[in-house]
Design a protein around this motif. Structure first.
Motif, short mmCIF file in Angstrom:
data_model
loop_
_atom_site.label_atom_id
_atom_site.label_comp_id
_atom_site.label_asym_id
_atom_site.label_seq_id
_atom_site.Cartn_x
_atom_site.Cartn_y
_atom_site.Cartn_z
N SER A 110 0.78 -1.25 -0.10
CA SER A 110 -0.19 -0.02 0.05
C SER A 110 0.79 1.18 -0.14
O SER A 110 0.59 2.16 0.53
CB SER A 110 -0.95 -0.25 1.41
OG SER A 110 -1.83 -1.06 1.40
N LEU A 111 1.66 1.46 -0.63
CA LEU A 111 2.70 2.29 -0.81
C LEU A 111 2.01 3.34 -1.76
O LEU A 111 1.66 3.12 -2.63
CB LEU A 111 4.03 2.05 -1.37
CG LEU A 111 5.16 1.04 -0.66
CD1 LEU A 111 6.45 0.70 -1.05
CD2 LEU A 111 5.32 1.90 0.70
N PRO A 112 2.24 4.75 -1.52
CA PRO A 112 1.05 5.78 -2.28
C PRO A 112 2.22 6.34 -3.37
O PRO A 112 2.37 7.33 -3.71
CB PRO A 112 1.27 6.93 -1.25
CG PRO A 112 2.32 6.96 -0.25
CD PRO A 112 2.75 5.35 -0.22
N THR A 113 2.57 5.11 -4.43
CA THR A 113 3.49 5.61 -5.52
C THR A 113 2.85 4.84 -6.68
O THR A 113 3.48 4.77 -7.86
CB THR A 113 4.96 5.09 -5.29
OG1 THR A 113 4.94 3.61 -4.77
CG2 THR A 113 5.56 5.71 -4.14
N GLY A 114 1.70 4.54 -6.61
CA GLY A 114 0.86 3.73 -7.64
C GLY A 114 0.90 4.71 -9.15
O GLY A 114 1.33 3.97 -9.96
N ALA A 115 0.41 5.58 -8.97
CA ALA A 115 0.33 6.62 -9.98
C ALA A 115 1.70 6.92 -10.65
O ALA A 115 2.10 6.87 -12.03
CB ALA A 115 -0.31 7.97 -9.77
N LEU A 116 2.76 7.06 -9.89
CA LEU A 116 4.10 7.33 -10.36
C LEU A 116 4.59 6.05 -11.06
O LEU A 116 5.30 6.27 -12.18
CB LEU A 116 5.01 7.69 -9.20
CG LEU A 116 4.84 9.03 -8.31
CD1 LEU A 116 5.54 9.27 -7.08
CD2 LEU A 116 4.81 10.23 -9.27
N LEU A 117 4.49 4.92 -10.34
CA LEU A 117 4.91 3.71 -10.95
C LEU A 117 4.23 3.51 -12.46
O LEU A 117 4.78 2.93 -13.22
CB LEU A 117 4.68 2.59 -9.81
CG LEU A 117 5.78 1.45 -10.12
CD1 LEU A 117 7.28 1.80 -10.37
CD2 LEU A 117 5.52 0.41 -9.11
N THR A 118 3.06 3.59 -12.50
CA THR A 118 2.24 3.44 -13.73
C THR A 118 2.79 4.50 -14.68
O THR A 118 2.87 3.94 -16.02
CB THR A 118 0.83 3.88 -13.46
OG1 THR A 118 0.13 3.00 -12.42
CG2 THR A 118 -0.11 3.45 -14.90
N ILE A 119 2.82 5.73 -14.41
CA ILE A 119 3.68 6.66 -15.42
C ILE A 119 4.77 6.16 -15.86
O ILE A 119 5.36 6.15 -17.12
CB ILE A 119 3.42 7.99 -14.76
CG1 ILE A 119 2.27 8.54 -14.33
CG2 ILE A 119 4.66 8.99 -15.62
CD1 ILE A 119 2.19 9.85 -13.88
#
Length: 272
Positions: free
Chosen positions: A87-96
Motif C-alpha cells: 500500500s505504498l502511495p506510489t501507484g500513479a508514479l509507477l504507472t507513469i
C-alpha cells in the motif's frame, strides 16, 4: 436417558491456549504485512519511486529495458505487486514510469496484472484476519451493509475502482470486510483499473519530452542564479491528471452504478 437429578453435560469448550494460538495464526499474516509496510516507510523506500529518480536515471533505465525487455517487464510487474501489497502511495508514479519505459500498451498491461495480484494479496490477508471474524461478530447494521454491498458487489466495486477519488489501498480492504467473493473482487479489480491505468501509462509514454523541458528549466535556473540558488528539478504527477481525465473517470463510475440503481427502482415499483 438423563434424569432430572443427573448433571446436564456441558458443551465442550476450546481451551484458552488453543484459542490464543488460533487468533495468532489468523493475525500473523496481517502483522507481517503491517511490519513490512512500516519498514518500507521507515527506510524511505517510497522515495525511490519518484519521477525525479526516473529523470535522474533515465539513460540507465531505458538502456536496461532496451537490452533486457522481457526481464525488465517481469521485474516491473513484480515491483508493482510489492508496492500494491504494501500500500505504498506510489501507484500513479509507477504507472507513469511503466508507460515511459515500455509504452502505453505493454506498460499498462503489466501494471494491470501487477496491481490486480497485489490487491488480491491484500484482500486475502484482510479477509482471513479481519473479514471472517468481523462477520461472525457483526451487529445488524454491519450485516445489512454487507448484504447490500454483496447484492451489487460487481457494480459497487467497479465504481470504487473507476473513480480516482477513493484511495486504492482503502478499496482493497473494504470488499474483504464486506464479504465480497474472491472471483467478483478479482474481476472488478482487473477491469475497473484498466481505464485509469492506461490513461496514466499513456501520459508516461510522453514523459521523456516533459523531463527534457524540466531539465532545461533547471539548467537555466542554475546558470542564471548560481549553483547555490533554490533551483529544484520537480515533476508533479498531479499536474498530469487533467480535469478531462477526472471527468471521464467519474462518468465511467456513474455508468457502473446504473444497474444497481435500476434494480432498486424496479424493486420499489413492485413493492408499491
Amino acid at each position: 436417558m438423563i434424569s432430572p437429578a443427573d448433571p446436564v453435560p456441558s458443551e465442550p469448550t476450546t481451551p484458552e491456549p488453543a484459542k490464543a494460538r488460533a487468533l495468532w495464526r489468523r493475525l500473523l499474516p496481517l502483522a507481517i504485512l503491517a511490519a513490512l509496510v512500516a519498514l518500507a516507510f521507515w527506510s524511505g523506500l517510497d522515495d525511490y519511486f519518484s519521477l525525479r529518480r526516473v529523470a535522474e536515471n533515465r539513460a540507465a533505465l531505458t538502456g536496461f529495458v532496451r537490452d533486457n525487455f522481457l526481464l525488465a517487464v517481469m521485474a516491473y510487474t513484480a515491483i508493482y505487486i510489492v508496492v500494491t501489497a504494501l500500500s505504498l502511495p506510489t501507484g500513479a508514479l509507477l504507472t507513469i514510469t511503466g508507460g515511459f519505459l515500455f509504452g502505453p500498451v505493454m506498460g499498462g498491461t503489466a501494471t494491470v496484472v501487477g496491481a490486480t495480484i497485489g490487491a488480491t494479496i491484500i484482500y486475502l490477508i484482510a479477509r482471513s484476519s479481519l473479514g471472517e471474524p468481523l462477520a461472525a461478530r457483526a451487529g445488524p447494521w454491519l450485516a445489512k451493509l454487507r448484504k447490500g454491498f454483496q447484492d451489487d458487489a460487481m457494480s459497487y466495486l467497479l465504481f470504487l475502482r473507476l473513480v480516482p477519488a477513493f484511495p486504492f489501498a482503502v478499496v482493497n480492504l473494504v470488499p474483504a470486510v464486506l464479504g465480497v467473493p474472491l472471483r467478483t473482487y478479482v474481476i472488478a479489480t482487473f477491469f475497473g483499473i484498466i481505464p485509469g491505468t492506461f490513461a496514466f501509462a499513456w501520459v508516461g509514454a510522453g514523459l521523456d519530452s516533459i523531463i527534457e523541458v524540466q531539465q532545461e528549466a533547471y539548467r537555466q535556473c542554475v546558470a542564471t542564479q548560481g549553483a547555490g540558488a533554490a533551483c529544484r528539478f520537480e515533476l508533479d504527477p498531479g499536474a498530469l491528471l487533467t480535469r478531462e481525465i477526472i471527468i471521464a473517470f467519474v462518468a465511467l463510475g456513474v455508468v457502473a452504478l446504473i444497474p444497481p440503481l435500476l434494480r432498486r427502482w424496479r424493486n420499489r415499483g413492485v413493492s408499491e
